[in-house]
Design an enzyme around this catalytic site. Structure first.
Site, short mmCIF file in Angstrom:
data_model
loop_
_atom_site.label_atom_id
_atom_site.label_comp_id
_atom_site.label_asym_id
_atom_site.label_seq_id
_atom_site.Cartn_x
_atom_site.Cartn_y
_atom_site.Cartn_z
N TRP A 144 1.13 -1.03 0.00
CA TRP A 144 0.09 0.06 0.08
C TRP A 144 0.75 1.35 0.08
O TRP A 144 0.55 2.21 -0.67
CB TRP A 144 -0.81 -0.09 1.47
CG TRP A 144 -1.87 1.18 1.17
CD1 TRP A 144 -3.07 1.30 0.65
CD2 TRP A 144 -1.47 2.42 1.95
NE1 TRP A 144 -3.62 2.67 0.96
CE2 TRP A 144 -2.65 3.03 1.72
CE3 TRP A 144 -0.55 3.04 2.73
CZ2 TRP A 144 -2.63 4.48 2.27
CZ3 TRP A 144 -0.38 4.17 3.23
CH2 TRP A 144 -1.46 4.97 3.11
N HIS A 145 1.84 1.18 0.68
CA HIS A 145 3.02 2.28 0.71
C HIS A 145 3.57 2.84 -0.25
O HIS A 145 3.78 3.84 -0.72
CB HIS A 145 3.81 2.33 1.93
CG HIS A 145 3.42 2.60 3.16
ND1 HIS A 145 2.75 1.49 4.14
CD2 HIS A 145 3.29 3.85 3.97
CE1 HIS A 145 2.23 2.03 5.29
NE2 HIS A 145 2.44 3.34 5.19
N GLY A 146 3.91 1.74 -1.29
CA GLY A 146 4.63 2.07 -2.35
C GLY A 146 4.64 0.79 -3.42
O GLY A 146 4.75 -0.38 -3.09
#
Lengths: 82, 544
Positions: free
Chosen positions: B343-345
């Site tokens: 989700w973060h990257g």
């Protein structure tokens, strides 16, 4: 009548809490939340709820679990099932 | 429009607050909410008007799905089907924009292919409004959403203080507040909101932005070759502090901006570096994301396995502990943190970051379970081992953050190697010559010299130490504002240690109260913040 049942469930839950968290000092009230009991993290929460399911012979859904805000709501949820 | 820009602070925010306040005199909920919906979409469109079309379609489709999911006439199997479709649509849209390039990269890496993919610009806030709308659909299917109209829905998803980087809010915690929105205007809300906003602004423009000057060059160096032991530590510690104050600053500004409209957002950040274990860390960092992942991924995965394990235990008395540990805890935790990383990257290094935190969490839980076998006096253990826990947690967070910031895995692993001394320990020649008698001592124990800039190292180290002390010792903005309900779910009990901190005359001055003293302090802080705005820097979490 309703409040007697509430007290009964709360008492029984208190025992489960002490067992799962391995801490006999826990005294439950309706307003207690996960933030108030140090050991109450997401894993302990799962173990706690499954143990409650066994003790009362009931089943919770994931959404019901996500929805719980405090011990009082847990008591109400249990009562609605038994 | 950035929160830390002149157009936001001097034009957009004052204008919207004033008009909102005037509108509230009409005593009309429709007008107040409608205005908030309009300015929120304007805020989003300011960045790139073409993405307004995207968010509008997303809003309409999800609202329509919500209507069907909430209706009592919809049959149960239809609800399940619609919910799956809705979640798939949201994740599909996110994947197309965010993961298209990454998926192509993985396919190329595995099969040695050379498929081309033109990179699309990631629409702002898409990771956040995707999750927010998924919670709405799940809540709708579970009968937890009372009917709301479309304007309410727009404000729920796109309310500008929270749209770009959270907190990820639940329908039921916001709706009661929106229902009385026209009554929310008060002097106290404005004062509390302004104070939080100014504290956040200072965290961002003074603390986060200034340490980045020492952090960024090291990551640039790392891309060209190896970095030294001390550089690697500044990279790890410094970047952690940079993202810490960046996100803390953003979160305070979000709480503050929302509060000016009388809205109290949920707590999202609560001094995570004070955590004495990694489980505690995740209950303090990006709290609403942790809540989302716990509720919708970890708990459903873990509860099924736990039920089975406990049933099995009842039947047979033989110990199923290790198997239970893996299925009830390790796998659900690793899956959850892997997805958190994703989700973060979109990149391998984010997956490693997520998995590392997953492993930390599993280790932490395992340790907790083993503990009763070794230690009888729990209180004594906690007193003795708290400092060890604090340091272990910090080092874990610092080293994992290198993966978060580095451009790729090779660079990150190289930096980790330097951090743990595998590339030797050296100090800059420029510092070395000033050490006098200590220089010989260092040479004798094998510390060499290098030709990196000595001042960069010295100031970088001092910055890291100063900011770390700030983060660990001082109470946070919520503690300072604690008498004025700064955030939903903020509990005084939770911050017991900070409670003790305030227990004397001098420190109790840090508790905010409306009045002239704090007005002057805030005014000065605002002026300093405003003057430091010259260089525009994006919030780190806005890229997600």
């Amino acid at each position: 009548m309703g409040s007697m049942q509430h007290d009964y469930v709360l008492k029984k839950l208190n025992k489960t809490f002490c067992e799962v968290f391995d801490n006999d000092d826990i005294v439950l009230t309706d307003n207690i939340t996960a933030a108030d009991i140090e050991e109450w993290d997401s894993l302990a929460n799962v173990r706690l709820l499954v143990q409650i399911e066994m003790d009362f012979n009931i089943n919770f859904s994931s959404t019901e679990i996500a929805d719980l805000q405090n011990v009082g709501e847990l008591v109400d949820l249990v009562i609605s099932r038994i | 429009m950035l929160f830390n820009s002149y157009e936001f602070i001097l034009v957009f925010l004052p204008f919207t607050v004033v008009v909102f306040t005037l509108l509230s005199r009409l005593d009309s909920r429709r007008h107040s909410l409608g205005f908030l919906a309009f300015v929120s979409l304007f805020f989003y469109g300011w960045w790139n008007p073409s993405y307004l079309i995207l968010i509008s379609i997303s809003l309409v489709v999800n609202y329509a799905l919500g209507v069907f999911l909430q209706s009592e006439q919809t049959k149960k199997h239809w609800k399940t089907l619609l919910l799956i479709l809705g979640v798939a649509l949201n994740l599909g849209l996110l994947s197309y924009y965010k993961y298209g390039g990454f998926i192509v990269q993985i396919v190329n890496d595995i099969g040695n292919n050379n498929i081309q993919w033109t990179n699309i610009i990631l629409p702002l806030a898409i990771s956040f409004f995707t999750f927010q709308q998924i919670t709405y659909l799940i809540d709708s299917a579970a009968n937890r959403v009372k009917h709301s109209d479309f304007v309410e829905y727009i404000v729920f998803v796109a309310f500008f203080p929270q749209l770009i980087a959270g907190p990820i809010v639940h329908h039921k915690e916001m709706m009661p507040q929106f229902r009385t929105i026209e009554l929310n205007v008060s002097k106290e809300n404005l004062q509390v909101g302004l104070t939080l906003f100014i504290i956040g602004l200072l965290k961002k423009v003074i603390l986060a932005d200034s340490i980045s000057d020492y952090v960024a060059p090291i990551y640039d160096d790392a891309a060209d070759g190896t970095v030294t032991f001390f550089q690697a530590w500044i990279a790890g510690v410094g970047f952690t502090l940079q993202i810490y104050f960046d996100f803390a600053g953003y979160s305070d500004m979000a709480l503050g901006a929302a509060r000016m409209f009388g809205i109290v957002l949920p707590m999202n950040f609560n001094s995570p570096l004070k955590a004495s274990n990694i489980i505690d860390f995740w209950s303090r960092w990006h709290i609403t994301l942790t809540r989302f992942l716990t509720d919708y991924i970890f708990t459903p995965l873990s509860i099924k396995a736990t039920r089975k394990t406990i049933l099995r235990k009842e039947k047979q008395s033989s110990s199923t502990n290790s198997a239970g540990f893996i299925t009830c805890l390790a796998i659900p935790t690793l899956v959850t943190m892997f997805l958190s990383g994703l989700w973060h990257g979109a990149g391998y290094q984010f997956l490693v970051w997520g998995l590392l935190h997953g492993l930390f969490l599993v280790t932490n839980h395992g340790w907790r379970m083993m503990l009763p076998y070794f230690i009888s006096d729990k209180k004594k253990y906690e007193r003795l081992f708290r400092p060890v826990g604090l340091i272990t947690t910090l080092v874990s967070v610092f080293s994992a953050m290198i993966f978060f910031r580095a451009d790729n895995l090779t660079i990150a692993t190289g930096m980790i190697a330097s951090m743990f001394g595998l590339n030797g320990i050296t100090i800059p020649e420029g510092v070395f010559v000033h050490l006098g008698p200590f220089a010989d001592l260092l040479l004798n124990i094998g510390v060499g010299t290098d030709y990196t800039a000595g001042s960069q190292l010295t100031y970088g180290t001092l910055y890291c130490i100063a900011l770390l002390l700030l983060a660990i010792i001082l109470p946070n903005s919520l503690d300072m504002m604690r008498n004025y309900n700064p955030a939903l779910n903020y509990s005084l009990k939770r911050n017991e240690r900070d409670e003790l901190f305030f227990n004397n005359k001098l420190t109790s001055l840090l508790i905010w109260r409306p009045g002239r003293v704090w007005a002057v302090i805030c005014g000065a802080g605002f002026a300093v913040g405003l003057m430091s705005l010259q260089k525009l820097s994006v919030f780190l979490y806005w890229q997600f």
